[in-house]
Motif scaffolding. Structure first.
Motif, mmCIF file in Angstrom:
data_model
loop_
_atom_site.group_PDB
_atom_site.id
_atom_site.type_symbol
_atom_site.label_atom_id
_atom_site.label_comp_id
_atom_site.label_asym_id
_atom_site.label_seq_id
_atom_site.Cartn_x
_atom_site.Cartn_y
_atom_site.Cartn_z
ATOM 1 N N SER A 184 2.099 4.883 -9.905
ATOM 2 C CA SER A 184 0.546 4.866 -9.393
ATOM 3 C C SER A 184 0.113 4.760 -10.941
ATOM 4 N N VAL A 185 -0.808 4.021 -10.831
ATOM 5 C CA VAL A 185 -1.728 4.191 -12.014
ATOM 6 C C VAL A 185 -3.341 3.937 -11.962
ATOM 7 N N GLN A 192 3.707 -7.884 -1.604
ATOM 8 C CA GLN A 192 3.360 -7.879 -0.199
ATOM 9 C C GLN A 192 2.676 -6.564 0.149
ATOM 10 N N VAL A 193 1.337 -6.611 0.635
ATOM 11 C CA VAL A 193 0.643 -5.677 1.357
ATOM 12 C C VAL A 193 1.098 -5.535 2.912
ATOM 13 N N PRO A 194 1.450 -4.399 3.247
ATOM 14 C CA PRO A 194 1.523 -4.294 4.622
ATOM 15 C C PRO A 194 0.440 -5.100 5.511
ATOM 16 N N GLY A 195 0.923 -5.830 6.490
ATOM 17 C CA GLY A 195 0.105 -6.494 7.606
ATOM 18 C C GLY A 195 -0.296 -7.986 6.774
ATOM 19 N N ASN A 196 0.101 -8.244 5.441
ATOM 20 C CA ASN A 196 -0.209 -9.563 4.880
ATOM 21 C C ASN A 196 0.946 -10.312 4.483
ATOM 22 N N GLU A 236 -6.711 -4.312 -6.332
ATOM 23 C CA GLU A 236 -6.105 -5.493 -5.593
ATOM 24 C C GLU A 236 -4.701 -5.662 -5.733
ATOM 25 N N ASP A 237 -4.043 -5.208 -6.936
ATOM 26 C CA ASP A 237 -2.605 -5.393 -7.297
ATOM 27 C C ASP A 237 -1.949 -4.354 -6.477
ATOM 28 N N THR A 238 -2.231 -3.499 -5.852
ATOM 29 C CA THR A 238 -1.431 -2.443 -5.302
ATOM 30 C C THR A 238 -0.785 -3.182 -3.992
ATOM 31 N N VAL A 253 3.903 -0.397 -6.143
ATOM 32 C CA VAL A 253 2.734 -0.057 -7.077
ATOM 33 C C VAL A 253 1.327 0.148 -6.508
ATOM 34 N N THR A 254 0.759 1.377 -6.879
ATOM 35 C CA THR A 254 -0.292 1.709 -6.378
ATOM 36 C C THR A 254 -1.431 1.750 -7.569
ATOM 37 N N VAL A 255 -2.336 1.147 -7.633
ATOM 38 C CA VAL A 255 -3.450 1.030 -8.452
ATOM 39 C C VAL A 255 -5.053 1.588 -8.076
ATOM 40 N N SER A 256 -5.284 2.799 -8.609
ATOM 41 C CA SER A 256 -6.443 3.513 -7.945
ATOM 42 C C SER A 256 -7.744 2.913 -9.007
ATOM 43 N N SER A 257 -8.816 3.007 -8.291
ATOM 44 C CA SER A 257 -10.182 2.737 -8.949
ATOM 45 C C SER A 257 -10.746 4.097 -9.716
#
Length: 114
Positions: free
Chosen positions: A10-11, A38-42, A87-89, A110-114
């Motif tokens: 996470s960053v 891959q994003v879940p559902g996509n 959106e890179d999450t 990978v989780t990117v927070s705003s």
């Protein structure tokens, strides 16, 4: 063929991460390698690809921010991710192809927070 990805986390937006993938079971230097996400559902999408001769291609959304590289001695492929955006999450997967068959490892989140 086995692929083991690591380096996710996470960053905050604007930060950097470096993903690594260890590849075994093939003569790695002869094969292309890639990173997908891959994003879940996509659908899973190609992020970056590197040929056996080190030619690289990138998705438009990551050009100028991500760099794919490989180390044939260590049998590894890397993805340096800079200027990360929310959106890179996604879950990131490394990939290689042998005899026309694609192989994917277990992903790294990978989780990117705003």
């Amino acid at each position: 063929v086995q692929l083991q990805a690591s380096g996710g986390g996470s960053v905050q937006a604007g930060g950097s991460l470096r993903l690594s993938c260890a590849v075994s079971g093939i003569n790695f230097r002869l094969h292309e390698a890639a990173w997908y996400r891959q994003v879940p559902g996509n659908q899973r999408e190609l992020v970056a690809q590197i040929s056996s001769s080190h030619d690289t291609t990138y998705a438009e959304s990551v050009k100028g921010r991500f760099t794919i590289s490989r180390d044939n001695v260590r049998r590894a492929v890397y993805l340096q991710m800079n200027s990360l955006k929310p959106e890179d999450t996604a879950i990131y997967y490394c990939n290689t192809i042998r005899a026309g068959t694609p192989f994917f490892g277990r992903g790294t989140l990978v989780t990117v927070s705003s």
